[in-house]
Design an enzyme around this catalytic site. Sequence first.
Site, PDB file in Angstrom:
ATOM      1  N   SER A 435     -15.683   2.152  -3.381  1.00 21.05           N
ATOM      2  CA  SER A 435     -14.286   2.607  -3.726  1.00 21.05           C
ATOM      3  C   SER A 435     -13.198   1.990  -2.629  1.00 21.05           C
ATOM      4  O   SER A 435     -12.116   1.795  -2.914  1.00 21.05           O
ATOM      5  CB  SER A 435     -14.043   3.809  -3.926  1.00 21.05           C
ATOM      6  OG  SER A 435     -14.747   4.616  -2.884  1.00 21.05           O
ATOM      7  N   HIS A 463     -15.857   2.469 -10.495  1.00 18.76           N
ATOM      8  CA  HIS A 463     -14.923   1.448 -10.329  1.00 18.76           C
ATOM      9  C   HIS A 463     -15.349   0.029 -11.022  1.00 18.76           C
ATOM     10  O   HIS A 463     -14.847  -0.706 -10.838  1.00 18.76           O
ATOM     11  CB  HIS A 463     -14.458   1.266  -8.928  1.00 18.76           C
ATOM     12  CG  HIS A 463     -14.051   2.300  -8.102  1.00 18.76           C
ATOM     13  ND1 HIS A 463     -12.547   2.728  -8.246  1.00 18.76           N
ATOM     14  CD2 HIS A 463     -14.408   3.439  -7.327  1.00 18.76           C
ATOM     15  CE1 HIS A 463     -12.301   3.539  -7.541  1.00 18.76           C
ATOM     16  NE2 HIS A 463     -13.156   4.392  -7.191  1.00 18.76           N
ATOM     17  N   LYS A 494     -10.842   6.373 -14.530  1.00 20.09           N
ATOM     18  CA  LYS A 494     -10.286   5.309 -13.865  1.00 20.09           C
ATOM     19  C   LYS A 494      -9.702   4.184 -14.984  1.00 20.09           C
ATOM     20  O   LYS A 494      -8.895   4.420 -15.476  1.00 20.09           O
ATOM     21  CB  LYS A 494     -11.354   4.849 -12.785  1.00 20.09           C
ATOM     22  CG  LYS A 494     -11.292   5.634 -11.606  1.00 20.09           C
ATOM     23  CD  LYS A 494     -11.976   5.697 -10.515  1.00 20.09           C
ATOM     24  CE  LYS A 494     -11.646   6.813  -9.688  1.00 20.09           C
ATOM     25  NZ  LYS A 494     -12.636   7.318  -8.940  1.00 20.09           N
TER      26      LYS A 494
HETATM   27  C1  PLP Z   1     -13.090   8.601  -8.413  1.00 18.31           C
HETATM   28  C2  PLP Z   1     -14.622   8.702  -8.156  1.00 18.31           C
HETATM   29  C3  PLP Z   1     -15.529   9.683  -8.566  1.00 18.31           C
HETATM   30  C4  PLP Z   1     -14.715  11.063  -8.917  1.00 18.31           C
HETATM   31  O1  PLP Z   1     -14.387  10.857 -10.378  1.00 18.31           O
HETATM   32  P1  PLP Z   1     -13.125  11.872 -10.863  1.00 18.31           P
HETATM   33  O2  PLP Z   1     -13.175  11.662 -12.240  1.00 18.31           O
HETATM   34  O3  PLP Z   1     -12.068  11.358 -10.246  1.00 18.31           O
HETATM   35  O4  PLP Z   1     -13.686  13.248 -10.495  1.00 18.31           O
HETATM   36  C5  PLP Z   1     -16.818   9.567  -8.306  1.00 18.31           C
HETATM   37  N1  PLP Z   1     -17.343   8.668  -7.741  1.00 18.31           N
HETATM   38  C6  PLP Z   1     -16.440   7.525  -7.470  1.00 18.31           C
HETATM   39  C7  PLP Z   1     -17.136   6.172  -6.655  1.00 18.31           C
HETATM   40  C8  PLP Z   1     -15.236   7.529  -7.618  1.00 18.31           C
HETATM   41  O5  PLP Z   1     -14.257   6.496  -6.964  1.00 18.31           O
END
Ligand code: PLP
Length: 649
Positions: A435, A463, A494
């Site tokens: 991330s 991602h 996302k």
């Molecule tokens: C954003 C993210 C999460 C968490 O997801 P949410 O739906 O925002 O709780 C988990 N793992 C990674 C790698 C992320 O970037």
Amino acid sequence: MNLYSLKMRASKSQDGIEKHISGAEKITGEDSLFIYSKALLTRALYHSKGKADFINIKIEKVNQEDILFLDALPVTTVNVSSYQDGIQKLLAMLEKIGITNASAVLEKLKDTYNMRGAMLLNVDTLERLEPNKDRGIRATYMDEVNSVMKKKDTKDHYNEAIVLATKVAYAPNIIGEICISDDPDYVTGYVASKENGYMRITKLKEMGSEDGGRIFLYRGDHSKVQDCIDYIEKREVLVKNISSILNKPYKTEESTKNKWNFIDKALENLKYNNLYRTMNEIKSAQSAHVTFQGKEMIMMASNNYLDMSNDSQVKAYALKAMGKYGVGSGGSRLTTGTINLHNQLEELLAVFKGTEAALVYNTGYMANIGIISALCSKDDVIFSDELNHASIIDGCCLSKAKIVVYRHNDMNDLEDKIKQNPCSKGLVVSDAVFSMDGDIVNLPQLVEIADKYGLFSMIDEAHSTGVIGENGRGTMEYFHMTRNPDIIMGTLSKAIGSEGGFVCGKQELIEYLKNKSRSFIFSTSLSPAVMAASIKSIELIMDEPQRVQALQENIQYFCNCLREAGIEADSETAIIPIIIGDEKSAMEISRELFEQGYYISAIRYPTVKKGCARLRVALMSTHNKDELKRAARVIAAIVNRYKRMREYV
Ligand SMILES: *Cc1c(COP(=O)(O)O)cnc(C)c1O
């Protein structure tokens, strides 16, 4: 290097009266003048007290021989539980510096409430000595040494207060100063003197009160009044060695019994170290352009990579679902909270990822903690990449398994660690796209190693879903794999643009999680509108892969533009890190970009390692090429200027 004094004063007229909004000043080198001017201008324009309609920025050259260097007053903090206690402490302090009529002196503070400057008070006769009683005396032409060296954040009220108090404490015939802020949310004030230092008192008025003011305490005959005023208003002073609240033991003279002390202390330490976080309020839909602080900006920090969050078809479908099913789901999935939309979404996810089954959680975070803690327990071993997301780390901790961290995306190290930590049941877990670095896990090898040692393999496709692979199906598509990892976790928040987390895998895995995964079981399920939005969004991605391709084209194009402008950039994902190094520069560059209309976040410790601060650019399919080209130029110009400055200093 030439030095300049930079001053900003902002006000607005309200009911015919000029109301002060903000004032600040710096003494700084020529090459930082531009940055600081903009920083102060931003402060004036976007102040919580309102938008200024009069802003005065004054820049004057400073003669370096005239500068007086002073050591900062030492700081003590007195914690009190009520403002009445605080006032008692303040009076005691005044008596300590030889003021016998302390109550009467303090009473005078009321006369300063509407003054812009400070009162200059003869403490013995209670005579006011300032020539203009409305304006008062204003301490100015001062800063801390670090500002000149370009090391300081510009918005540091603690340091600004100490600079002022230090300067004033050294004025002719001044024996001390009292200050209470007129900010209704800020109840801490101080009493300062050359002998006893700067004493912060944590409460000196009631929360919400705008009653604040400042008195410079004068003792002696009046022949030196003009010298005193000239010094305070005109002499250039730079203050050095300001003690950090963190480094100094936090002296508590008052009860450690107060249960809130630790919170005050923790917040203050964060602020002092530039690690205090606040939220930005965006006043429009999350999209390629947003409205922030009253102006339109190009959003280059959002995870909404395909702009699905604001897609008209997605919104229409969500609205329709809300009309039919209402807003709340009414229960957890295993009680009354499953409607046909939940099941539909799970079937769709399984098709999208090419697995037997899928399960939806309320967030990606809940998915990770729920999956990992259900699969692993005390006697197991989890092998986890050192850059894994916090939700994976929390899931590992919650499971109570032994956690073995391997070097980032280093499959040799992974295998070594597995050999060193034999176990009967274990899990290898990794982000698919990391991330903060935007790189892609070596998934084929990870799965091979996990299989070789009989371990579960799990990836987090937060991602990668909707971003990599020809059709945006994620990492398996990207690598053209035939063997999936055992557990494919992802999020709907996302590229999908909605909310929720998910897991895809074998039917028996999904059945097990439905029965054992606590964050799935003990929480009300997501609402119908959110389910519908996710369904429509995934359908659109499957039917119209050109959306994903547009994003991938933008990524290539933007990286090319950056490279042409002399910035290293090489990413196949929507996350493009631009490494800056030190935290301060990263914050300043991000601030400059904001001022230029680019919403780009600086990422710093503890999200990334110390000294690895960076800009994290996140691209969207709906950015157009022209604006990306311009953005790359602006970013490169600012980043390269910082690099040059760093070589120069
Ligand atoms: C954003 C993210 C999460 C968490 O997801 P949410 O739906 O925002 O709780 C988990 N793992 C990674 C790698 C992320 O970037």
